[in-house]
Design a protein around this motif. Sequence first.
Motif, mmCIF file in Angstrom:
data_model
loop_
_atom_site.group_PDB
_atom_site.id
_atom_site.type_symbol
_atom_site.label_atom_id
_atom_site.label_comp_id
_atom_site.label_asym_id
_atom_site.label_seq_id
_atom_site.Cartn_x
_atom_site.Cartn_y
_atom_site.Cartn_z
ATOM 1 N N VAL A 36 -2.878 -62.160 -98.055
ATOM 2 C CA VAL A 36 -3.713 -63.249 -98.564
ATOM 3 C C VAL A 36 -3.741 -63.349 -100.089
ATOM 4 C CG1 VAL A 36 -6.058 -64.200 -98.619
ATOM 5 C CG2 VAL A 36 -5.116 -63.335 -96.488
ATOM 6 N N THR A 37 -3.852 -62.217 -100.759
ATOM 7 C CA THR A 37 -4.028 -62.296 -102.214
ATOM 8 C C THR A 37 -2.748 -62.020 -102.995
ATOM 9 O OG1 THR A 37 -4.834 -60.024 -102.249
ATOM 10 C CG2 THR A 37 -6.499 -61.754 -102.165
ATOM 11 N N PRO A 39 0.624 -63.744 -102.392
ATOM 12 C CA PRO A 39 1.691 -64.747 -102.566
ATOM 13 C C PRO A 39 1.703 -65.413 -103.944
ATOM 14 C CG PRO A 39 0.507 -65.143 -100.503
ATOM 15 C CD PRO A 39 -0.216 -64.058 -101.208
ATOM 16 N N VAL A 40 0.554 -65.760 -104.448
ATOM 17 C CA VAL A 40 0.512 -66.437 -105.752
ATOM 18 C C VAL A 40 0.941 -65.485 -106.877
ATOM 19 C CG1 VAL A 40 -1.025 -67.599 -107.405
ATOM 20 C CG2 VAL A 40 -1.184 -68.128 -104.967
ATOM 21 N N GLN A 83 1.730 -67.230 -94.575
ATOM 22 C CA GLN A 83 1.379 -66.128 -95.481
ATOM 23 C C GLN A 83 2.067 -64.834 -95.053
ATOM 24 O OE1 GLN A 83 -2.979 -66.007 -95.742
ATOM 25 N NE2 GLN A 83 -2.847 -67.008 -97.739
ATOM 26 N N CYS A 127 -6.079 -52.894 -105.291
ATOM 27 C CA CYS A 127 -5.620 -53.800 -104.250
ATOM 28 C C CYS A 127 -6.414 -55.093 -104.404
ATOM 29 C CB CYS A 127 -5.889 -53.171 -102.875
ATOM 30 S SG CYS A 127 -5.625 -54.295 -101.472
ATOM 31 N N GLY A 128 -5.811 -56.180 -104.046
ATOM 32 C CA GLY A 128 -6.519 -57.455 -104.112
ATOM 33 C C GLY A 128 -7.496 -57.601 -102.970
ATOM 34 N N ASP A 129 -8.428 -56.691 -102.896
ATOM 35 C CA ASP A 129 -9.486 -56.710 -101.882
ATOM 36 C C ASP A 129 -10.599 -55.828 -102.420
ATOM 37 O OD1 ASP A 129 -10.055 -57.056 -98.646
ATOM 38 O OD2 ASP A 129 -10.928 -55.255 -99.522
ATOM 39 N N ILE A 145 -9.132 -56.006 -107.151
ATOM 40 C CA ILE A 145 -8.690 -56.822 -108.279
ATOM 41 C C ILE A 145 -8.391 -58.242 -107.806
ATOM 42 C CG2 ILE A 145 -7.743 -54.895 -109.622
ATOM 43 C CD1 ILE A 145 -4.983 -55.574 -108.530
ATOM 44 N N GLY A 146 -8.287 -59.150 -108.758
ATOM 45 C CA GLY A 146 -7.924 -60.524 -108.447
ATOM 46 C C GLY A 146 -6.414 -60.705 -108.466
ATOM 47 N N THR A 147 -5.988 -61.879 -108.071
ATOM 48 C CA THR A 147 -4.549 -62.121 -107.937
ATOM 49 C C THR A 147 -3.796 -62.044 -109.277
ATOM 50 O OG1 THR A 147 -4.923 -63.401 -105.954
ATOM 51 C CG2 THR A 147 -2.849 -63.785 -107.078
ATOM 52 N N SER A 148 -4.423 -62.480 -110.374
ATOM 53 C CA SER A 148 -3.750 -62.339 -111.681
ATOM 54 C C SER A 148 -3.461 -60.879 -111.955
ATOM 55 C CB SER A 148 -4.635 -62.858 -112.814
ATOM 56 O OG SER A 148 -4.881 -64.218 -112.674
ATOM 57 N N GLU A 151 -0.565 -59.547 -109.960
ATOM 58 C CA GLU A 151 0.674 -59.888 -110.675
ATOM 59 C C GLU A 151 0.915 -58.908 -111.828
ATOM 60 O OE1 GLU A 151 0.733 -64.004 -111.953
ATOM 61 O OE2 GLU A 151 2.415 -63.630 -113.283
#
Lengths: 467, 197
Positions: A36-37, A39-40, A83, A127-129, A145-148, A151
């Motif tokens: 979920v977090t 792909p972007v 996804q 992890c993005g969770d 953490i957030g998606t940015s 990345e």
Amino acid sequence: MAQKTLFDKVWDSHVIKHVEDGPDVLFIDRHFIHEVTSPVAFLGLENRGIGVMYPYRTFATADHNTPTVNQHLPVQDPLSANQLKALESNTAKYGISHWGLGHNKNGIVHVVGPENGITLPGMTIVCGDSHTSTHGAFGCIAFGIGTSEVEMVLASQCIMQPKPKKMRITINGKLGRGVTPKDVVLFIISQISASGATGYFAEYAGEVFENMSMEGRMTVCNMSIEMGARGGMIAPDETTFNWLKGREKAPKGAEWDKYVEQWKQLKTEEGAEFDLELNYRAEDIEPQITYGTNPGLGIGITQNIPNPSEVKDGEASYKKSLNYMGFQHGESMLGKEVDYVFLGSCTNGRIEDFRAFASIVKGRKKADHITAWLVPGSHIVEKQIHEEGLYDILSEAGFELRQPGCSACLAMNDDKIPSGKLAVSTSNRNFEGRQGPNSRTLLASPLVAAAAAISGVVTDPRELLQD
Amino acid sequence: MAYDSFNILTSSCVPLPLENVDTDQIIPARFLKATKREGFGDNLFRDWRYNSDDTPKADFVLNNPTYSGKILVAGRNFGSGSSREHAAWAIYDYGFRCVISSFFADIFKGNSLNIGILPVTVSPEFLDKIFKAIEADPNTQVEVNLPEQKVTLLVSGESEGFQINGYKKNNLLNGYDDIDYLLSLKKEIGVFEETRI
Ligand code: SF4
């Protein structure tokens, strides 16, 4: 030099650079990703024309939107399927190990990390969770953490974070019968509110945590985020080492011994200072249940819903919350008719949680009107449920077992509690609509969930404990 | 992902005087299924904004034409709960560039700064003043001045300073993000990496 806390030791040893009037550049040992977090974040890499710096430090699993029945069939929802496909192709492209749907190690990211020895003491883990805090049970600094930032970690294996303040929560004494790690953490959150630890990183200390199993410690650290903390951690000890030894990705032989010696240093030194210290007594904790729409709105199961003046939330928010739940202040939770029971999630989807649930339902029958979703945290947990004979106990009592995943914890797949229905849930969030639009959630331990599943109403599990 | 730089923002505000607004309310999980960062603004506050048949709920502030602007003003502990950056994307995508509250949840704050939304923490008293000013005049203008780190209620001239660390401030002023910076440390990171399990 000032004495160091466990948190200082792990944080300071991972700082690559301190930015003047800014955050620290923190090296990240382990990075978990899910469908979920991420792909972007991968798209971001592509747009920049850069790759993944250390692919072997990232591990991928599919869990958030995967179905919990018929996992061998193609995923029906086209967006979820998309996804999952993106995760598969992104991980293949960059050489990241991926335990997707159907893989025998698949499961919820915070369950599979520890159980395969990917999580080891003293690491920094992101992890993005937000429930990445779970891994703090091993003496790790672990946070969501957030998606940015996903990345960022893919691109550089680092993250930029200001060092949080430190707090210690000490609980000594012995927990009463029927009082589980989930009750301990729900109790703490009810005491300090859903924002009481914002800006802090917590350490849990004292006899209660020293005597707790690894599964229990994970449950506690998991919910650190629900009091606003970035994360929570517990010093590693023999319990930790025994639990980890021999797990697939843990070091072996002489190397193991060498690491254990290092890990033994990971504790708060005598006299080290915290920005905030809280102390509670184990004897004051009874089985807990929430009644409102944030995890801080919880009470001991025999207590009554407090008056607006007794809670830290503003009056408007509190009223909105009770209104949503359909409850009145002053009421008891005991005896309220329950529609759904959910056992699972990265908070309570481990083997010990299934053992606890089975200990109450053994030899009894599920209440007819209850829909129960029992969802193991991983295939390894699922296997253990069968091996230990728990499956037979559960099915004799009228329960079915679903396949691993996040399921009704966030209701991104089909496991949604219908509008207006009341669920006793072992997950971590009771926000409005968290488990499905207009659904109502009572957070509680696996024992409370089992007691509700048998009696059909909110019940003190101590009345149903066997042997 | 690059974003527009932020300097001085003067705008009317949208008030949301509720506490503990969590990211599940900002954007419910079922809208997190995209693999691109597109269209999240349409689902901002989805379940407060729309009925289950997708008709707008008249009493929710985003459906009230009286209120508009690039600044969202919210009660304390805004953005608690899930780490989903989609919450910040939804706010940005809807057209907000700044959120003012007396208290933010940590992850939300970090996510906002990373994508170009300025979270401004003011005292509970000043927050109250802003809410009252909006109540008195829905078109009341608030100036958020990042270089000077100051929020001003233009109608009365009352203002309050706010905190932001110098590094993040510089990023926002210039529309930079962290990755450019981190990649410049590639060598140091490589040396460190070799020492880790
Ligand atoms: S079980 Fe719930 S909290 Fe845990 S990883 Fe899945 S969605 Fe997040």
